[in-house]
Design a protein around this motif. Structure first.
Motif, PDB file in Angstrom:
ATOM      1  N   LEU A 180       0.817  -1.206   0.000  1.00  0.00           N
ATOM      2  CA  LEU A 180       0.000   0.000   0.000  1.00  0.00           C
ATOM      3  C   LEU A 180       0.856   1.264   0.000  1.00  0.00           C
ATOM      4  O   LEU A 180       0.589   2.210  -0.747  1.00  0.00           O
ATOM      5  CB  LEU A 180      -0.923  -0.010   1.220  1.00  0.00           C
ATOM      6  N   VAL A 181       1.894   1.278   0.841  1.00  0.00           N
ATOM      7  CA  VAL A 181       2.674   2.516   1.010  1.00  0.00           C
ATOM      8  C   VAL A 181       4.169   2.339   0.779  1.00  0.00           C
ATOM      9  O   VAL A 181       4.923   3.311   0.862  1.00  0.00           O
ATOM     10  CB  VAL A 181       2.437   3.115   2.411  1.00  0.00           C
ATOM     11  N   GLY A 182       4.603   1.096   0.518  1.00  0.00           N
ATOM     12  CA  GLY A 182       6.002   0.886   0.174  1.00  0.00           C
ATOM     13  C   GLY A 182       6.975   0.842   1.336  1.00  0.00           C
ATOM     14  O   GLY A 182       8.174   1.038   1.153  1.00  0.00           O
ATOM     15  N   ILE A 183       6.492   0.591   2.555  1.00  0.00           N
ATOM     16  CA  ILE A 183       7.390   0.515   3.710  1.00  0.00           C
ATOM     17  C   ILE A 183       8.125  -0.826   3.721  1.00  0.00           C
ATOM     18  O   ILE A 183       7.784  -1.756   2.995  1.00  0.00           O
ATOM     19  CB  ILE A 183       6.615   0.674   5.025  1.00  0.00           C
ATOM     20  N   GLY A 184       9.141  -0.935   4.595  1.00  0.00           N
ATOM     21  CA  GLY A 184       9.895  -2.177   4.719  1.00  0.00           C
ATOM     22  C   GLY A 184       9.360  -3.061   5.829  1.00  0.00           C
ATOM     23  O   GLY A 184       8.779  -2.571   6.809  1.00  0.00           O
ATOM     24  N   LEU A 185       9.538  -4.361   5.672  1.00  0.00           N
ATOM     25  CA  LEU A 185       9.165  -5.341   6.689  1.00  0.00           C
ATOM     26  C   LEU A 185      10.415  -6.093   7.138  1.00  0.00           C
ATOM     27  O   LEU A 185      11.246  -6.470   6.318  1.00  0.00           O
ATOM     28  CB  LEU A 185       8.132  -6.333   6.152  1.00  0.00           C
ATOM     29  N   ASP A 186      10.512  -6.312   8.441  1.00  0.00           N
ATOM     30  CA  ASP A 186      11.672  -6.996   9.009  1.00  0.00           C
ATOM     31  C   ASP A 186      11.183  -8.142   9.882  1.00  0.00           C
ATOM     32  O   ASP A 186      10.771  -7.933  11.026  1.00  0.00           O
ATOM     33  CB  ASP A 186      12.511  -6.007   9.816  1.00  0.00           C
ATOM     34  N   GLU A 187      11.179  -9.362   9.339  1.00  0.00           N
ATOM     35  CA  GLU A 187      10.753 -10.540  10.100  1.00  0.00           C
ATOM     36  C   GLU A 187      11.947 -11.133  10.832  1.00  0.00           C
ATOM     37  O   GLU A 187      12.924 -11.545  10.220  1.00  0.00           O
ATOM     38  CB  GLU A 187      10.120 -11.587   9.181  1.00  0.00           C
ATOM     39  N   VAL A 188      11.864 -11.161  12.159  1.00  0.00           N
ATOM     40  CA  VAL A 188      12.961 -11.609  13.010  1.00  0.00           C
ATOM     41  C   VAL A 188      12.681 -13.023  13.514  1.00  0.00           C
ATOM     42  O   VAL A 188      11.575 -13.307  13.999  1.00  0.00           O
ATOM     43  CB  VAL A 188      13.152 -10.652  14.202  1.00  0.00           C
ATOM     44  N   LYS A 189      13.655 -13.873  13.428  1.00  0.00           N
ATOM     45  CA  LYS A 189      13.479 -15.274  13.822  1.00  0.00           C
ATOM     46  C   LYS A 189      13.771 -15.470  15.301  1.00  0.00           C
ATOM     47  O   LYS A 189      14.833 -15.097  15.801  1.00  0.00           O
ATOM     48  CB  LYS A 189      14.396 -16.178  12.995  1.00  0.00           C
ATOM     49  N   LEU A 190      12.806 -16.055  16.001  1.00  0.00           N
ATOM     50  CA  LEU A 190      13.033 -16.524  17.365  1.00  0.00           C
ATOM     51  C   LEU A 190      13.461 -17.980  17.290  1.00  0.00           C
ATOM     52  O   LEU A 190      12.752 -18.814  16.708  1.00  0.00           O
ATOM     53  CB  LEU A 190      11.758 -16.399  18.201  1.00  0.00           C
ATOM     54  N   CYS A 191      14.603 -18.298  17.848  1.00  0.00           N
ATOM     55  CA  CYS A 191      15.147 -19.653  17.750  1.00  0.00           C
ATOM     56  C   CYS A 191      14.691 -20.502  18.930  1.00  0.00           C
ATOM     57  O   CYS A 191      14.831 -20.100  20.092  1.00  0.00           O
ATOM     58  CB  CYS A 191      16.676 -19.599  17.701  1.00  0.00           C
ATOM     59  N   PHE A 192      14.158 -21.659  18.642  1.00  0.00           N
ATOM     60  CA  PHE A 192      13.716 -22.598  19.666  1.00  0.00           C
ATOM     61  C   PHE A 192      14.810 -23.623  19.910  1.00  0.00           C
ATOM     62  O   PHE A 192      15.580 -23.945  19.009  1.00  0.00           O
ATOM     63  CB  PHE A 192      12.420 -23.284  19.209  1.00  0.00           C
ATOM     64  N   PRO A 193      14.865 -24.180  21.127  1.00  0.00           N
ATOM     65  CA  PRO A 193      13.977 -23.945  22.287  1.00  0.00           C
ATOM     66  C   PRO A 193      14.225 -22.587  22.926  1.00  0.00           C
ATOM     67  O   PRO A 193      15.302 -22.017  22.790  1.00  0.00           O
ATOM     68  CB  PRO A 193      14.331 -25.081  23.241  1.00  0.00           C
ATOM     69  N   ILE A 194      13.183 -22.088  23.603  1.00  0.00           N
ATOM     70  CA  ILE A 194      13.270 -20.814  24.324  1.00  0.00           C
ATOM     71  C   ILE A 194      13.312 -21.123  25.815  1.00  0.00           C
ATOM     72  O   ILE A 194      12.375 -21.688  26.371  1.00  0.00           O
ATOM     73  CB  ILE A 194      12.084 -19.904  23.973  1.00  0.00           C
ATOM     74  N   HIS A 195      14.423 -20.746  26.438  1.00  0.00           N
ATOM     75  CA  HIS A 195      14.676 -21.132  27.827  1.00  0.00           C
ATOM     76  C   HIS A 195      14.227 -20.086  28.840  1.00  0.00           C
ATOM     77  O   HIS A 195      14.053 -20.397  30.027  1.00  0.00           O
ATOM     78  CB  HIS A 195      16.174 -21.415  28.025  1.00  0.00           C
ATOM     79  N   SER A 196      14.018 -18.820  28.384  1.00  0.00           N
ATOM     80  CA  SER A 196      13.641 -17.776  29.322  1.00  0.00           C
ATOM     81  C   SER A 196      13.125 -16.562  28.553  1.00  0.00           C
ATOM     82  O   SER A 196      13.408 -16.411  27.357  1.00  0.00           O
ATOM     83  CB  SER A 196      14.831 -17.355  30.177  1.00  0.00           C
ATOM     84  N   PRO A 197      12.394 -15.670  29.217  1.00  0.00           N
ATOM     85  CA  PRO A 197      11.960 -14.437  28.561  1.00  0.00           C
ATOM     86  C   PRO A 197      13.132 -13.595  28.072  1.00  0.00           C
ATOM     87  O   PRO A 197      13.012 -12.887  27.072  1.00  0.00           O
ATOM     88  CB  PRO A 197      11.172 -13.717  29.663  1.00  0.00           C
ATOM     89  N   GLN A 198      14.262 -13.665  28.781  1.00  0.00           N
ATOM     90  CA  GLN A 198      15.416 -12.856  28.402  1.00  0.00           C
ATOM     91  C   GLN A 198      15.916 -13.198  27.007  1.00  0.00           C
ATOM     92  O   GLN A 198      16.431 -12.329  26.294  1.00  0.00           O
ATOM     93  CB  GLN A 198      16.543 -13.051  29.417  1.00  0.00           C
TER      94      GLN A 198
END
Length: 394
Positions: A180-198
Motif C-alpha cells: 500500500l505505502v512501500g514501507i519495509g518489513l523486518d521478520e525476526v526469527k526466534l530460535c527454539f527452544p526458548i529457555h527464558s523471557p530474556q
C-alpha cells in the motif's frame, strides 16, 4: 435488578444519542465515576457472584455453562474460536428480543448508552482509561484499523519489525500495508527452544534498527503457545522511540491484563476466545496521544466527534454480542494495579494445570513410542509457556 426503561446520566451529558448523533458518546465516557449514572437493564442478568457454591471445574461446569455436545466431541481447541458461555448466549438473544420490540427507540436512544457502560466496565477489567478503549468485532479488525491508519504516516524508509511467530493473517496484513505505502518489513526469527523471557528480549534488542518505526508483537503466540514478555519489550522499544502494537488475541482469559503496566501504544484482545464471550466481541486500546491517528475501517456518523464516537457506530449490525459481555460479572480492582479475583485466578491455575498434564503425557508418548509428532511446549520453558499446546499430528 431494575427492569425500567433506560436512564442515562444527565448531569453533564446531552441527550443527542442515536445512529445519526454519536457525539454524546465521548461526553458520557469521560464522566467521572461520581457523575456517571449507568443505564438500567430491561431484564435481569445472571449473577455469578451471588452463587453460594462454586461449581467444580471440568465435567460439571462444562455441562451447566457451555453448549458443547459431549456425545460427539471432546473439545480441546478452545483457542480457535472459543466456546461461548450458555448464559452469555441466552443474554445475547434477550437483547435481540428487546431491540425488536421497539427497534427505532432501542437503536436511537438505548443502544449507545449501554455500549458506553460496557466499555467503562471492561476498561476497569483490563486496567485502562475508558476513553482509550473501543469495541471491535475481532482482533483482526483492530489490527487492520491500527496498521492501515499508521501506514499513512510512514514513508518508504520506515520499517515494521515482527517475529516469525506472528499470526499468519497478520503477516498477510503487513504484506498488504507494504504494498500500500512501500514501507519495509523486518521478520525476526526466534530460535527454539526458548529457555527464558530474556532470550526473547535479547533477540529484539539485537534486531531493532534506526529505521524501525513500529514493532508488532503477539502477547500469546497462537501457533507456538509462547508468552512474550511484552512489558519488557515495550520498554525497550519506547527507549528507542519505536511504537508497539500488541496482538493479545489469546491473552484475555488466560493472563491477567493491566494495559497501564504493559504500556503498549496499541493493544487488542478477543473476548470470544478464552473470555467465553459471544462470537464477534473484542477490544482495541489506543494510547491517548495516538487516538487522532487511528480511524475505523467504516466511517459513519460518529466520525469527527471523538475517538470513542467514531468507533461505536459503524452502521446497523447486531450489537447484542457486545451488550452480552455484561453477563460475566466484573470484580473490584485496586487503585493503579489490576488484581485478578480469586475465581478467575483459580480458573487460570486450573487451565495451566491441565495444559501441563497434557504436555507431560504427550512427551511421554513421544519418548516411549517414538510418535512422530511435534509438541511445541516441549521447547518452551514454563516461564514462557501459555495454556495453549500446539501439536503437529502425524
Amino acid at each position: 435488578m431494575a427492569t425500567q426503561s433506560i436512564s442515562i446520566s444527565t448531569k453533564k451529558a446531552k441527550r443527542d444519542f442515536g445512529s445519526f448523533h454519536s457525539s454524546n458518546v465521548n461526553e458520557l465516557i469521560t464522566l467521572s465515576e461520581e457523575d456517571y449514572e449507568p443505564p438500567s437493564f430491561p431484564f435481569e442478568l445472571p449473577n455469578y457472584l451471588s452463587r453460594d457454591q462454586q461449581e467444580s471445574f471440568g465435567t460439571a461446569i462444562r455441562k451447566s455453562q457451555f453448549c458443547l455436545d459431549d456425545s460427539k466431541i471432546t473439545f480441546i481447541n478452545h483457542g480457535a474460536f472459543g466456546a461461548v458461555l450458555r448464559p452469555a448466549m441466552n443474554v445475547s438473544q434477550q437483547w435481540r428480543d428487546h431491540c425488536e420490540k421497539e427497534p427505532v427507540s432501542f437503536i436511537d436512544r438505548e443502544l449507545n448508552p449501554h455500549l458506553v457502560y460496557v466499555i467503562r466496565r471492561l476498561a476497569k477489567f483490563v486496567d485502562c482509561n475508558p476513553c482509550d478503549l473501543v469495541l471491535v468485532p475481532n482482533v483482526t479488525t483492530a489490527l487492520n484499523c491500527v496498521l492501515q491508519s499508521l501506514a499513512r504516516t510512514m514513508d518508504a524508509s520506515d520499517t515494521i519489525l515482527f517475529f516469525n511467530v506472528t499470526y499468519g493473517a497478520t503477516k498477510k496484513l503487513l504484506q498488504y500495508v507494504r504494498e500500500l505505502v512501500g514501507i519495509g518489513l523486518d521478520e525476526v526469527k526466534l530460535c527454539f527452544p526458548i529457555h527464558s523471557p530474556q532470550q526473547v528480549v535479547d533477540t529484539l534488542v539485537a534486531s531493532l534498527k534506526s529505521n524501525t518505526k513500529l514493532v508488532v508483537l503477539d502477547h500469546v503466540s497462537s501457533n507456538y503457545g509462547l508468552i512474550l514478555p511484552v512489558q519488557e519489550l515495550v520498554e525497550i522499544c519506547h527507549k528507542r522511540g519505536v511504537l508497539v502494537l500488541v496482538d493479545g488475541a489469546h491473552a484475555m482469559g488466560t493472563l491477567p491484563i493491566s494495559l497501564r503496566d504493559i504500556g503498549a501504544d496499541f493493544y487488542t484482545t478477543n473476548c470470544h476466545k478464552w473470555f467465553c464471550g459471544p462470537k464477534g466481541t473484542a477490544l482495541m486500546y489506543v494510547e491517548h496521544q495516538h487516538r487522532n491517528l487511528i480511524n475505523p475501517l467504516v466511517v459513519s456518523h460518529g466520525f469527527q466527534s471523538g475517538f470513542n464516537s467514531k468507533f461505536i457506530w459503524s452502521g446497523l449490525q447486531d450489537y447484542a454480542p457486545y451488550l452480552a459481555l455484561h453477563t460475566g460479572e466484573f470484580r473490584p480492582y485496586t487503585v493503579q494495579r489490576l488484581v485478578w479475583p480469586t475465581k478467575e485466578q483459580h480458573c487460570l491455575t486450573f487451565n495451566r494445570g491441565c495444559a501441563a498434564s497434557l504436555n507431560c503425557c504427550l512427551q511421554s508418548i513421544h519418548a516411549s513410542h517414538n510418535w512422530p509428532c511435534n509438541v511445541m511446549a516441549i521447547q518452551l520453558d514454563t516461564s514462557v509457556r501459555s495454556v495453549i499446546l500446539c501439536i503437529s499430528l502425524p
